[in-house]
Design a protein around this motif. Structure first.
Motif, PDB file in Angstrom:
ATOM      1  N   TYR A 215     -48.756  33.168  24.583  1.00 19.39           N
ATOM      2  CA  TYR A 215     -50.068  32.712  24.112  1.00 19.39           C
ATOM      3  C   TYR A 215     -50.118  31.189  24.008  1.00 19.39           C
ATOM      4  O   TYR A 215     -51.198  30.592  24.076  1.00 19.39           O
ATOM      5  N   PHE A 216     -48.963  30.567  23.840  1.00 13.71           N
ATOM      6  CA  PHE A 216     -48.906  29.118  23.641  1.00 13.71           C
ATOM      7  C   PHE A 216     -48.437  28.397  24.899  1.00 13.71           C
ATOM      8  O   PHE A 216     -49.126  27.511  25.407  1.00 13.71           O
ATOM      9  N   ASP A 217     -47.259  28.756  25.378  1.00 17.45           N
ATOM     10  CA  ASP A 217     -46.716  28.146  26.593  1.00 17.45           C
ATOM     11  C   ASP A 217     -45.614  29.062  27.112  1.00 17.45           C
ATOM     12  O   ASP A 217     -44.609  29.268  26.417  1.00 17.45           O
ATOM     13  N   PRO A 218     -45.762  29.605  28.313  1.00 20.85           N
ATOM     14  CA  PRO A 218     -44.751  30.521  28.857  1.00 20.85           C
ATOM     15  C   PRO A 218     -43.367  29.883  28.987  1.00 20.85           C
ATOM     16  O   PRO A 218     -42.368  30.599  29.086  1.00 20.85           O
ATOM     17  N   GLN A 219     -43.312  28.543  28.981  1.00 16.54           N
ATOM     18  CA  GLN A 219     -42.024  27.873  29.090  1.00 16.54           C
ATOM     19  C   GLN A 219     -41.327  27.703  27.741  1.00 16.54           C
ATOM     20  O   GLN A 219     -40.155  27.328  27.701  1.00 16.54           O
ATOM     21  N   PHE A 220     -42.034  27.964  26.647  1.00 20.34           N
ATOM     22  CA  PHE A 220     -41.382  27.964  25.347  1.00 20.34           C
ATOM     23  C   PHE A 220     -40.374  29.104  25.317  1.00 20.34           C
ATOM     24  O   PHE A 220     -40.634  30.188  25.829  1.00 20.34           O
ATOM     25  N   GLN A 221     -39.235  28.853  24.711  1.00 22.79           N
ATOM     26  CA  GLN A 221     -38.198  29.868  24.641  1.00 22.79           C
ATOM     27  C   GLN A 221     -38.127  30.475  23.241  1.00 22.79           C
ATOM     28  O   GLN A 221     -38.541  29.846  22.267  1.00 22.79           O
TER      29      GLN A 221
END
Length: 209
Positions: free
Chosen positions: A133-139
């Motif tokens: 929902y925020f950034d697909p690259q966030f882990q």
């Protein structure tokens, strides 16, 4: 002077020297840009880096991750959880916004990692869906509660484990971010609440080192 007075004087001098060196290292910012500007932006660098504990968590893809091997990039660790009603979605939205303000070189050298303080509900799939929902690259990282507590204590971001027997429970936790260097050691903190205008200027100075 008596021998006791001389001994006390020497000890005072040693303490003063150690304190002075510590302050100098903090103020010098270890070469990371303007130290005063860093502090004004909420970036607090440690006088000495800290080694992360040797333990394994699981990322949002279900893969094992050695937390002491977060290397190659600068990492911003945020201890939160996907059912958090306020701090977590606000912070992740701010980090997404901050990422959009950074130059490509800084973005390429930086990763955002959500460490779950609610592993009871935060499965890898739940983390992946939430972070998308925020950034697909966030882990995301989850795992055994004991390991998460060890990591949180090691980086001085304590949290209070919730009573999971209660319906719709919440978890008390800090909003500060942990700064991990490309060598895999803790370099400092970023204080909450985040000031994106100032961080957008200082983060590139931090991560280019």
């Amino acid at each position: 002077m008596t021998r006791k007075q001389i001994t006390v004087a020497i000890l005072v001098a040693i303490v003063a020297l150690v304190f002075g060196l510590t302050v100098n290292r903090v103020l010098s910012g270890k070469g990371h840009g303007d130290p005063a500007a860093m502090i004004d932006a909420g970036i607090i660098l440690l006088p000495q880096s800290r080694t992360l504990p040797d333990l394994t968590l699981t990322n949002q893809l279900g893969q094992p991750v050695q937390v002491d091997e977060l290397k190659g990039k600068w990492s911003l660790l945020f201890f939160g959880y996907t059912f958090c009603p306020d701090i977590c979605p606000t912070t992740l939205a701010q980090l997404r916004d901050l990422k959009g303000k950074l130059p490509k070189e800084a973005v390429d050298n930086l990763q955002v990692v959500l460490v779950s303080v609610d592993p009871n509900r935060d499965t890898p799939d739940q983390l992946k869906k939430y972070l998308g929902y925020f950034d697909p690259q966030f882990q995301g990282l989850t795992g055994e509660l004991g390991n998460i507590q060890k990591l949180a204590n090691a980086v001085s971001i304590p949290f209070i484990p919730a009573d999971t027997s209660k319906e719709n429970y919440t978890v008390d936790h800090s909003g500060n971010l942990v700064v991990i260097g490309p060598d895999g050691t803790q370099r400092g903190f970023i204080r909450a609440p985040l000031n994106n205008a100032k961080l957008a200027v200082q983060i590139p100075e931090l991560v280019k080192q």
